[in-house]
Design an enzyme around this catalytic site. Structure first.
Site, PDB file in Angstrom:
ATOM      1  N   TRP A 129      22.524  40.840 -36.054  1.00 32.03           N
ATOM      2  CA  TRP A 129      22.915  42.077 -35.350  1.00 32.03           C
ATOM      3  C   TRP A 129      21.971  43.213 -35.709  1.00 32.03           C
ATOM      4  O   TRP A 129      21.939  44.236 -35.031  1.00 32.03           O
ATOM      5  CB  TRP A 129      24.349  42.486 -35.714  1.00 32.03           C
ATOM      6  N   ASP A 148      14.204  28.356 -36.467  1.00 32.28           N
ATOM      7  CA  ASP A 148      13.458  29.576 -36.751  1.00 32.28           C
ATOM      8  C   ASP A 148      12.044  29.484 -36.189  1.00 32.28           C
ATOM      9  O   ASP A 148      11.473  28.397 -36.100  1.00 32.28           O
ATOM     10  CB  ASP A 148      13.416  29.798 -38.273  1.00 32.28           C
ATOM     11  N   LEU A 156      28.835  12.714 -29.962  1.00 28.43           N
ATOM     12  CA  LEU A 156      28.181  13.689 -30.847  1.00 28.43           C
ATOM     13  C   LEU A 156      29.035  14.947 -30.898  1.00 28.43           C
ATOM     14  O   LEU A 156      29.524  15.405 -29.862  1.00 28.43           O
ATOM     15  CB  LEU A 156      26.788  14.038 -30.297  1.00 28.43           C
ATOM     16  N   ARG A 207      15.043  23.248 -41.512  1.00 28.05           N
ATOM     17  CA  ARG A 207      14.693  24.594 -41.061  1.00 28.05           C
ATOM     18  C   ARG A 207      13.254  24.564 -40.564  1.00 28.05           C
ATOM     19  O   ARG A 207      12.348  24.162 -41.297  1.00 28.05           O
ATOM     20  CB  ARG A 207      14.829  25.611 -42.191  1.00 28.05           C
ATOM     21  N   HIS A 253      12.702  32.614 -27.327  1.00 26.59           N
ATOM     22  CA  HIS A 253      14.091  32.145 -27.407  1.00 26.59           C
ATOM     23  C   HIS A 253      14.415  31.202 -26.251  1.00 26.59           C
ATOM     24  O   HIS A 253      15.111  30.206 -26.421  1.00 26.59           O
ATOM     25  CB  HIS A 253      15.063  33.338 -27.410  1.00 26.59           C
ATOM     26  N   ARG A 309      18.885  43.218 -35.432  1.00 30.26           N
ATOM     27  CA  ARG A 309      17.709  43.218 -34.550  1.00 30.26           C
ATOM     28  C   ARG A 309      17.877  44.262 -33.437  1.00 30.26           C
ATOM     29  O   ARG A 309      18.979  44.719 -33.177  1.00 30.26           O
ATOM     30  CB  ARG A 309      17.522  41.827 -33.949  1.00 30.26           C
TER      31      ARG A 309
END
Ligand code: IPE
Ligand code: MG
Length: 228
Positions: free
Chosen positions: A51, A2, A113, A166, A19, A53
């Site tokens: 969605w 975030d 991983l 977060r 982003h 946004r």
């Protein structure tokens, strides 16, 4: 993950730029995870509530996921990373679905991983879908329900969350892995996701290792005392 939008706004950049820088932070985290003995890394990339946004931002995010999967595919494979995408696929674009399927198929043998990316994911919807999928009359236990949940949400394998990080300063779960996080250790960091470094991941893991996890029982030394 975030804080991408706020990172960009603080620099006078469009949110999409945040982003894109967030994708660099993903590459750093994925590269750093194995040395920290992390075997499953789940990234919450797009919530089913995202969605809501503006369509332009949603489109930019979906393109970014596709580009990430396409550009990282061979690198992930070479470094032994197995990629799975969790969440609904029926609302994604065809080119993104193709990129997901190609990346999952190409990296299926990875054992170093397990990288799980949650796209159009909702923890509550995942629980609902698992419940709906149960055969009539089947009475699940915690273990069998966990298996069912992993299967229906595309998790790859059932696993509880040990550490939930977060970034971006908010202190909430926002519908992420609700069942799986029942005993997760929570770590909330003020730094926005694009600024997240390998050292932040290392510090969170180091802090996690100092926590005493009792799962509702007493600490071992305490139990021994009570028994004596
Ligand atoms: C997280 O950053 C990325 C996604 C939800 C895809 P945000 O876009 O939520 O960034 P802020 O919270 O607006 O800063
Ligand atoms: Mg946000």
């Amino acid at each position: 993950m975030d804080g991408n939008g706020r990172w960009a706004c603080a620099r006078g950049l469009p949110r999409a730029a945040g982003h894109r820088r967030g994708a660099d932070a993903v590459r750093r985290a994925v590269r750093a995870a194995p040395a920290l003995k992390i075997t499953i890394l789940t990234l919450y990339a797009f919530s089913s509530d995202n969605w809501r946004r503006p369509p332009g931002e949603v489109a930019a995010l979906l393109c970014l996921f596709r580009d990430y999967l396409q550009s990282e595919r061979s690198r992930l494979r070479q470094s032994g990373v197995r990629l799975s995408v969790m969440g609904r696929r029926d609302r994604l674009t065809v080119d993104l679905i193709e990129a997901i399927e190609a990346c999952e198929a190409d990296t299926a043998e990875g054992t170093v991983l397990h990288l799980r990316v949650a796209i159009d994911y909702s923890g509550r919807d995942a629980i609902l879908r698992a419940a709906e999928s149960l055969p009539l009359g089947f009475e699940p236990t915690r273990d069998t329900f966990r298996e069912r949940l992993a299967l229906t949400c595309g998790a790859g394998a059932a696993a509880d969350v040990d550490l939930l990080i977060r970034t971006g300063g908010e202190r909430r779960l926002s519908d992420f892995l609700l069942w799986e996080s029942a005993y997760a250790e929570l770590c909330f960091l003020p730094c926005p996701w694009p600024d997240f470094r390998a050292s932040d991941l290392a510090a969170a893991v180091a802090e996690f290792r100092t926590r005493q996890r009792r799962f509702g029982a007493l600490a071992p030394e305490r139990s021994a005392l009570e028994m004596a």
